[in-house]
Design a protein around this motif. Structure first.
Motif, mmCIF file in Angstrom:
data_model
loop_
_atom_site.group_PDB
_atom_site.id
_atom_site.type_symbol
_atom_site.label_atom_id
_atom_site.label_comp_id
_atom_site.label_asym_id
_atom_site.label_seq_id
_atom_site.Cartn_x
_atom_site.Cartn_y
_atom_site.Cartn_z
ATOM 1 N N ALA A 28 50.472 28.121 51.673
ATOM 2 C CA ALA A 28 50.522 29.366 51.070
ATOM 3 C C ALA A 28 49.933 29.277 49.624
ATOM 4 O O ALA A 28 49.232 30.344 48.979
ATOM 5 C CB ALA A 28 52.023 29.801 50.939
ATOM 6 N N LEU A 36 44.835 35.220 48.559
ATOM 7 C CA LEU A 36 45.118 35.575 49.923
ATOM 8 C C LEU A 36 46.748 35.124 49.860
ATOM 9 O O LEU A 36 47.149 34.536 49.249
ATOM 10 C CB LEU A 36 44.218 34.709 50.986
ATOM 11 C CG LEU A 36 42.991 34.644 51.210
ATOM 12 C CD1 LEU A 36 42.318 33.860 51.908
ATOM 13 C CD2 LEU A 36 42.601 36.195 51.352
ATOM 14 N N GLN A 37 47.414 35.953 50.919
ATOM 15 C CA GLN A 37 48.617 35.664 51.295
ATOM 16 C C GLN A 37 48.924 35.082 52.667
ATOM 17 O O GLN A 37 48.333 35.506 53.208
ATOM 18 C CB GLN A 37 49.721 36.888 51.059
ATOM 19 C CG GLN A 37 49.579 37.621 49.625
ATOM 20 C CD GLN A 37 49.169 39.104 49.829
ATOM 21 O OE1 GLN A 37 49.477 39.667 50.813
ATOM 22 N NE2 GLN A 37 48.825 39.464 48.659
ATOM 23 N N LEU A 38 49.906 34.221 52.857
ATOM 24 C CA LEU A 38 50.143 33.549 53.944
ATOM 25 C C LEU A 38 51.517 34.309 54.706
ATOM 26 O O LEU A 38 52.545 34.185 53.719
ATOM 27 C CB LEU A 38 50.322 32.146 54.114
ATOM 28 C CG LEU A 38 50.742 31.529 55.628
ATOM 29 C CD1 LEU A 38 50.086 31.809 56.263
ATOM 30 C CD2 LEU A 38 50.964 30.082 55.083
ATOM 31 N N GLN A 39 51.705 35.070 55.594
ATOM 32 C CA GLN A 39 52.886 35.382 56.213
ATOM 33 C C GLN A 39 53.399 34.869 57.405
ATOM 34 O O GLN A 39 52.563 34.643 58.310
ATOM 35 C CB GLN A 39 52.447 37.047 56.573
ATOM 36 C CG GLN A 39 53.613 37.791 57.276
ATOM 37 C CD GLN A 39 54.724 37.973 56.153
ATOM 38 O OE1 GLN A 39 54.583 38.428 55.143
ATOM 39 N NE2 GLN A 39 56.006 37.642 56.436
ATOM 40 N N ILE A 59 44.446 37.522 61.049
ATOM 41 C CA ILE A 59 44.023 38.254 59.555
ATOM 42 C C ILE A 59 44.046 39.707 59.835
ATOM 43 O O ILE A 59 43.544 40.296 60.595
ATOM 44 C CB ILE A 59 42.783 37.487 59.173
ATOM 45 C CG1 ILE A 59 41.692 37.656 60.224
ATOM 46 C CG2 ILE A 59 42.751 36.135 58.853
ATOM 47 C CD1 ILE A 59 40.284 37.258 60.070
ATOM 48 N N ASN A 62 44.106 41.047 53.145
ATOM 49 C CA ASN A 62 44.388 39.737 52.424
ATOM 50 C C ASN A 62 45.561 38.639 53.029
ATOM 51 O O ASN A 62 45.598 38.099 52.084
ATOM 52 C CB ASN A 62 44.412 40.129 50.994
ATOM 53 C CG ASN A 62 43.235 40.875 50.302
ATOM 54 O OD1 ASN A 62 42.218 40.315 50.483
ATOM 55 N ND2 ASN A 62 43.686 41.797 49.607
ATOM 56 N N THR A 63 45.921 39.007 54.126
ATOM 57 C CA THR A 63 46.999 38.403 54.632
ATOM 58 C C THR A 63 46.436 37.520 55.901
ATOM 59 O O THR A 63 45.833 37.990 56.968
ATOM 60 C CB THR A 63 48.072 39.334 54.903
ATOM 61 O OG1 THR A 63 48.435 40.087 53.814
ATOM 62 C CG2 THR A 63 49.352 38.372 55.456
ATOM 63 N N TYR A 65 48.297 35.436 58.946
ATOM 64 C CA TYR A 65 49.478 35.389 59.621
ATOM 65 C C TYR A 65 49.773 34.148 60.475
ATOM 66 O O TYR A 65 48.584 33.854 61.028
ATOM 67 C CB TYR A 65 49.563 36.710 60.554
ATOM 68 C CG TYR A 65 49.882 37.947 59.985
ATOM 69 C CD1 TYR A 65 51.074 38.317 59.609
ATOM 70 C CD2 TYR A 65 48.585 38.536 59.432
ATOM 71 C CE1 TYR A 65 51.204 39.724 58.789
ATOM 72 C CE2 TYR A 65 48.687 39.690 58.722
ATOM 73 C CZ TYR A 65 49.955 40.332 58.385
ATOM 74 O OH TYR A 65 50.005 41.402 57.743
ATOM 75 N N ARG A 90 37.391 42.443 51.990
ATOM 76 C CA ARG A 90 38.513 41.921 52.650
ATOM 77 C C ARG A 90 39.513 43.057 53.199
ATOM 78 O O ARG A 90 40.184 42.826 54.295
ATOM 79 C CB ARG A 90 39.341 40.972 51.964
ATOM 80 C CG ARG A 90 38.993 39.655 51.757
ATOM 81 C CD ARG A 90 39.271 39.019 50.515
ATOM 82 N NE ARG A 90 38.586 37.388 50.351
ATOM 83 C CZ ARG A 90 38.979 36.771 49.088
ATOM 84 N NH1 ARG A 90 40.210 36.869 48.613
ATOM 85 N NH2 ARG A 90 38.344 35.722 48.917
#
Length: 164
Positions: A28, A36-39, A59, A62-63, A65, A90
């Motif tokens: 993350a 970017l975000q990591l979910q 994806i 911007n996330t 998964y 993005r």
């Protein structure tokens, strides 16, 4: 064959490194450096934006998964797709980031480079996992491609100020 087209569905021996083995904190933070975000996705739940399905990362915008059982190489590959794109493109991404061989090559190269940023991973492990998963390169392995045949990918990343 495209470098990220698996020859077989997953890693039947279960030998590749999974996100749950290294945790979500370091990935993350790494993704955050690129906006970017990591979910994290709950075990057994479908991964949103996953092109390949099953445990493969997804994806959307911007996330990125991922679940605990997502291979680290998959997380880095999908993140790489977003990183090589200009930030203004993005938000339009959902599941499939590109159909460009140039961007695909750059993504494969970048995922190997970024592996060095994750404790307990590193490029040697990531390339071995890519081979175990079934990535296909004309020189026969991820390492041979990375060391001998990836000048175009390196140039692509360098021209955009990305790690190479």
């Amino acid at each position: 064959m495209h470098p990220d087209t698996p020859l077989s569905p997953g890693d039947p021996a279960g030998t590749v490194l999974r996100v749950g083995q290294i945790g979500f904190v370091a990935p993350a933070a790494l993704l955050g450096r690129f906006g970017l975000q990591l979910q994290r996705v709950a075990p057994g739940e479908p991964i949103p934006g996953s092109f390949w399905g099953d445990e493969e990362a997804g994806i959307i915008g911007n996330t990125v998964y991922a679940r605990d059982d997502t291979p680290v190489h998959s997380l880095l590959h999908e993140a790489g797709h977003l990183i090589v794109l200009p930030p203004e493109r993005r938000p339009d991404v959902h599941t499939d980031a590109t159909d460009s061989i140039e961007e695909e090559d750059a993504t494969c190269f970048l995922q190997i480079v970024l592996a060095d940023e994750l404790p307990g991973v590193g490029r040697a492990r990531l390339m071995a996992d890519m081979d175990a998963w079934g990535y296909s390169f004309r020189l026969g392995s991820a390492r041979a491609w990375f060391e001998q045949d990836a000048a175009n990918a390196r140039d692509f990343l360098q021209a955009r100020g990305l790690p190479h």
